[in-house]
Write a protein that holds these residues in place. Structure first.
Motif, PDB file in Angstrom:
ATOM      1  N   LEU A 108       0.813  -1.209   0.000  1.00 48.07           N
ATOM      2  CA  LEU A 108       0.000   0.000   0.000  1.00 48.07           C
ATOM      3  C   LEU A 108       0.847   1.260   0.000  1.00 48.07           C
ATOM      4  O   LEU A 108       0.524   2.236  -0.665  1.00 48.07           O
ATOM      5  N   ASN A 109       1.920   1.243   0.780  1.00 45.13           N
ATOM      6  CA  ASN A 109       2.809   2.398   0.862  1.00 45.13           C
ATOM      7  C   ASN A 109       4.110   1.963   1.532  1.00 45.13           C
ATOM      8  O   ASN A 109       4.369   0.773   1.649  1.00 45.13           O
ATOM      9  N   ALA A 110       4.891   2.897   2.004  1.00 45.79           N
ATOM     10  CA  ALA A 110       6.190   2.585   2.596  1.00 45.79           C
ATOM     11  C   ALA A 110       6.067   2.021   4.003  1.00 45.79           C
ATOM     12  O   ALA A 110       7.078   1.822   4.677  1.00 45.79           O
ATOM     13  N   ARG A 111       4.860   1.699   4.441  1.00 44.34           N
ATOM     14  CA  ARG A 111       4.679   1.202   5.800  1.00 44.34           C
ATOM     15  C   ARG A 111       3.717   0.020   5.909  1.00 44.34           C
ATOM     16  O   ARG A 111       3.814  -0.780   6.822  1.00 44.34           O
ATOM     17  N   TRP A 112       2.765  -0.092   4.981  1.00 39.46           N
ATOM     18  CA  TRP A 112       1.691  -1.067   5.115  1.00 39.46           C
ATOM     19  C   TRP A 112       1.597  -1.990   3.903  1.00 39.46           C
ATOM     20  O   TRP A 112       1.838  -1.587   2.776  1.00 39.46           O
ATOM     21  N   VAL A 113       1.172  -3.236   4.170  1.00 41.78           N
ATOM     22  CA  VAL A 113       0.905  -4.228   3.123  1.00 41.78           C
ATOM     23  C   VAL A 113      -0.432  -4.885   3.454  1.00 41.78           C
ATOM     24  O   VAL A 113      -0.707  -5.201   4.609  1.00 41.78           O
ATOM     25  N   SER A 119      -6.319 -21.061   3.701  1.00 46.03           N
ATOM     26  CA  SER A 119      -5.981 -22.230   4.497  1.00 46.03           C
ATOM     27  C   SER A 119      -7.127 -23.220   4.359  1.00 46.03           C
ATOM     28  O   SER A 119      -8.136 -23.105   5.047  1.00 46.03           O
ATOM     29  N   GLY A 120      -6.972 -24.162   3.456  1.00 42.75           N
ATOM     30  CA  GLY A 120      -8.053 -25.109   3.226  1.00 42.75           C
ATOM     31  C   GLY A 120      -9.288 -24.395   2.732  1.00 42.75           C
ATOM     32  O   GLY A 120      -9.267 -23.734   1.707  1.00 42.75           O
ATOM     33  N   ASP A 121     -10.379 -24.513   3.485  1.00 45.55           N
ATOM     34  CA  ASP A 121     -11.618 -23.856   3.090  1.00 45.55           C
ATOM     35  C   ASP A 121     -11.788 -22.479   3.716  1.00 45.55           C
ATOM     36  O   ASP A 121     -12.814 -21.838   3.573  1.00 45.55           O
ATOM     37  N   ARG A 122     -10.776 -22.032   4.433  1.00 46.81           N
ATOM     38  CA  ARG A 122     -10.840 -20.712   5.076  1.00 46.81           C
ATOM     39  C   ARG A 122      -9.900 -19.750   4.360  1.00 46.81           C
ATOM     40  O   ARG A 122      -8.861 -20.143   3.849  1.00 46.81           O
ATOM     41  N   PHE A 123     -10.278 -18.494   4.372  1.00 47.61           N
ATOM     42  CA  PHE A 123      -9.438 -17.462   3.756  1.00 47.61           C
ATOM     43  C   PHE A 123      -9.667 -16.155   4.483  1.00 47.61           C
ATOM     44  O   PHE A 123     -10.590 -16.012   5.279  1.00 47.61           O
ATOM     45  N   GLY A 124      -8.805 -15.205   4.216  1.00 44.25           N
ATOM     46  CA  GLY A 124      -8.945 -13.909   4.870  1.00 44.25           C
ATOM     47  C   GLY A 124      -7.908 -12.920   4.378  1.00 44.25           C
ATOM     48  O   GLY A 124      -7.221 -13.153   3.378  1.00 44.25           O
ATOM     49  N   GLN A 125      -7.804 -11.832   5.101  1.00 38.93           N
ATOM     50  CA  GLN A 125      -6.858 -10.770   4.771  1.00 38.93           C
ATOM     51  C   GLN A 125      -6.164 -10.314   6.034  1.00 38.93           C
ATOM     52  O   GLN A 125      -6.737 -10.356   7.122  1.00 38.93           O
ATOM     53  N   LEU A 126      -4.940  -9.851   5.849  1.00 37.58           N
ATOM     54  CA  LEU A 126      -4.179  -9.252   6.942  1.00 37.58           C
ATOM     55  C   LEU A 126      -3.686  -7.886   6.513  1.00 37.58           C
ATOM     56  O   LEU A 126      -3.306  -7.693   5.361  1.00 37.58           O
ATOM     57  N   LEU A 127      -3.688  -6.970   7.442  1.00 35.71           N
ATOM     58  CA  LEU A 127      -3.019  -5.692   7.255  1.00 35.71           C
ATOM     59  C   LEU A 127      -1.759  -5.774   8.087  1.00 35.71           C
ATOM     60  O   LEU A 127      -1.813  -6.003   9.297  1.00 35.71           O
ATOM     61  N   LEU A 128      -0.615  -5.630   7.416  1.00 39.02           N
ATOM     62  CA  LEU A 128       0.669  -5.781   8.086  1.00 39.02           C
ATOM     63  C   LEU A 128       1.472  -4.489   7.985  1.00 39.02           C
ATOM     64  O   LEU A 128       1.419  -3.781   6.981  1.00 39.02           O
ATOM     65  N   GLU A 129       2.206  -4.240   9.036  1.00 40.43           N
ATOM     66  CA  GLU A 129       3.149  -3.131   9.046  1.00 40.43           C
ATOM     67  C   GLU A 129       4.534  -3.744   8.873  1.00 40.43           C
ATOM     68  O   GLU A 129       4.818  -4.811   9.407  1.00 40.43           O
ATOM     69  N   TYR A 130       5.385  -3.082   8.107  1.00 40.37           N
ATOM     70  CA  TYR A 130       6.725  -3.620   7.914  1.00 40.37           C
ATOM     71  C   TYR A 130       7.784  -2.544   8.103  1.00 40.37           C
ATOM     72  O   TYR A 130       7.523  -1.355   7.975  1.00 40.37           O
ATOM     73  N   GLU A 131       8.968  -3.031   8.399  1.00 42.47           N
ATOM     74  CA  GLU A 131      10.137  -2.161   8.535  1.00 42.47           C
ATOM     75  C   GLU A 131      11.313  -2.926   7.939  1.00 42.47           C
ATOM     76  O   GLU A 131      11.449  -4.132   8.151  1.00 42.47           O
ATOM     77  N   ILE A 133      15.296  -3.431   7.811  1.00 46.59           N
ATOM     78  CA  ILE A 133      16.532  -3.161   8.542  1.00 46.59           C
ATOM     79  C   ILE A 133      17.632  -3.985   7.893  1.00 46.59           C
ATOM     80  O   ILE A 133      17.588  -5.220   7.922  1.00 46.59           O
ATOM     81  N   HIS A 134      18.593  -3.315   7.297  1.00 43.49           N
ATOM     82  CA  HIS A 134      19.734  -3.958   6.621  1.00 43.49           C
ATOM     83  C   HIS A 134      19.268  -5.014   5.631  1.00 43.49           C
ATOM     84  O   HIS A 134      19.808  -6.120   5.570  1.00 43.49           O
ATOM     85  N   GLY A 135      18.245  -4.724   4.851  1.00 40.69           N
ATOM     86  CA  GLY A 135      17.745  -5.642   3.834  1.00 40.69           C
ATOM     87  C   GLY A 135      16.787  -6.693   4.344  1.00 40.69           C
ATOM     88  O   GLY A 135      16.221  -7.438   3.547  1.00 40.69           O
ATOM     89  N   ASN A 136      16.624  -6.805   5.649  1.00 40.29           N
ATOM     90  CA  ASN A 136      15.690  -7.784   6.229  1.00 40.29           C
ATOM     91  C   ASN A 136      14.370  -7.101   6.577  1.00 40.29           C
ATOM     92  O   ASN A 136      14.363  -5.980   7.074  1.00 40.29           O
ATOM     93  N   VAL A 137      13.281  -7.826   6.346  1.00 35.64           N
ATOM     94  CA  VAL A 137      11.953  -7.268   6.596  1.00 35.64           C
ATOM     95  C   VAL A 137      11.449  -7.753   7.948  1.00 35.64           C
ATOM     96  O   VAL A 137      11.467  -8.946   8.232  1.00 35.64           O
ATOM     97  N   MET A 138      11.021  -6.823   8.774  1.00 36.02           N
ATOM     98  CA  MET A 138      10.419  -7.131  10.074  1.00 36.02           C
ATOM     99  C   MET A 138       8.919  -6.853   9.943  1.00 36.02           C
ATOM    100  O   MET A 138       8.515  -5.737   9.610  1.00 36.02           O
ATOM    101  N   TRP A 139       8.101  -7.891  10.195  1.00 41.97           N
ATOM    102  CA  TRP A 139       6.654  -7.785  10.016  1.00 41.97           C
ATOM    103  C   TRP A 139       5.939  -7.673  11.352  1.00 41.97           C
ATOM    104  O   TRP A 139       6.353  -8.277  12.324  1.00 41.97           O
ATOM    105  N   ASP A 140       4.842  -6.931  11.342  1.00 38.23           N
ATOM    106  CA  ASP A 140       3.981  -6.823  12.514  1.00 38.23           C
ATOM    107  C   ASP A 140       2.534  -6.842  12.014  1.00 38.23           C
ATOM    108  O   ASP A 140       2.151  -6.018  11.181  1.00 38.23           O
ATOM    109  N   VAL A 141       1.740  -7.794  12.501  1.00 37.37           N
ATOM    110  CA  VAL A 141       0.339  -7.890  12.089  1.00 37.37           C
ATOM    111  C   VAL A 141      -0.446  -6.809  12.821  1.00 37.37           C
ATOM    112  O   VAL A 141      -0.462  -6.754  14.044  1.00 37.37           O
ATOM    113  N   VAL A 142      -1.101  -5.950  12.055  1.00 38.65           N
ATOM    114  CA  VAL A 142      -1.892  -4.859  12.622  1.00 38.65           C
ATOM    115  C   VAL A 142      -3.333  -5.311  12.845  1.00 38.65           C
ATOM    116  O   VAL A 142      -3.899  -5.125  13.912  1.00 38.65           O
ATOM    117  N   ASP A 143      -3.921  -5.929  11.815  1.00 38.62           N
ATOM    118  CA  ASP A 143      -5.312  -6.363  11.921  1.00 38.62           C
ATOM    119  C   ASP A 143      -5.569  -7.379  10.819  1.00 38.62           C
ATOM    120  O   ASP A 143      -4.796  -7.519   9.886  1.00 38.62           O
TER     121      ASP A 143
END
Length: 148
Positions: A108-113, A119-131, A133-143
């Motif tokens: 979505l932008n420089a902060r959110w994905v 998963s089998g018969d279930r599905f959904g969406q996540l809003l994640l925040e990322y950062e 650091i030295h080429g590695n991505v740190m993820w945090d589930v927002v909602d």
């Protein structure tokens, strides 16, 4: 002479009173017209469609992520997310494994994905925040949410 001077002042006073009443009427009329114009503007803009929001990384965001060690940031973020299915919330049934859909990952932008998962018969969406650091991505589930 005094009588002429008094008549002159009475005429001048009558002119000033008449002008004041005229100006007061003009101000009242201008306020009424302004109110009508504001009401029309409110009517026109009430149903105005908002301008669409820009989605994705801007050039400045891409350059910043490249300085942090990430080449082709959007593709790299999608790949990293696909490699981390453990980010899916624990609302899944025991034994179910979730996978992010590559065609359902939106930077979505420089902060959110926004990411779709299945998963089998279930599905959904996540809003994640990322950062990054030295080429590695740190993820945090927002909602997120899961549908059956």
């Amino acid at each position: 002479m005094w009588l002429g001077l008094m008549a002159f002042f009475v005429i001048i006073l009558a002119i000033y009173i008449a002008r004041a009443e005229g100006l007061e009427h003009d101000v009242t009329e201008a306020n009424r017209e302004l109110l009508e114009a504001q009401m029309q503007l409110a009517e026109y803009t009430r149903e105005e469609v908002p301008r669409p929001v820009e989605i994705g990384l801007r050039n400045a965001d891409i350059q910043q992520l490249q300085r942090l060690g990430m080449t082709n940031p959007e593709r790299r973020l999608s790949e990293d997310l696909v490699e981390n299915p453990q980010l899916v919330p624990e609302v899944l049934r025991d034994g179910d494994t979730a996978e992010f859909r590559e065609d359902g990952i939106y930077v979505l932008n420089a902060r959110w994905v926004l990411a779709h998962f299945e998963s089998g018969d279930r599905f959904g969406q996540l809003l994640l925040e990322y950062e990054v650091i030295h080429g590695n991505v740190m993820w945090d589930v927002v909602d997120g949410y899961v549908e059956d």
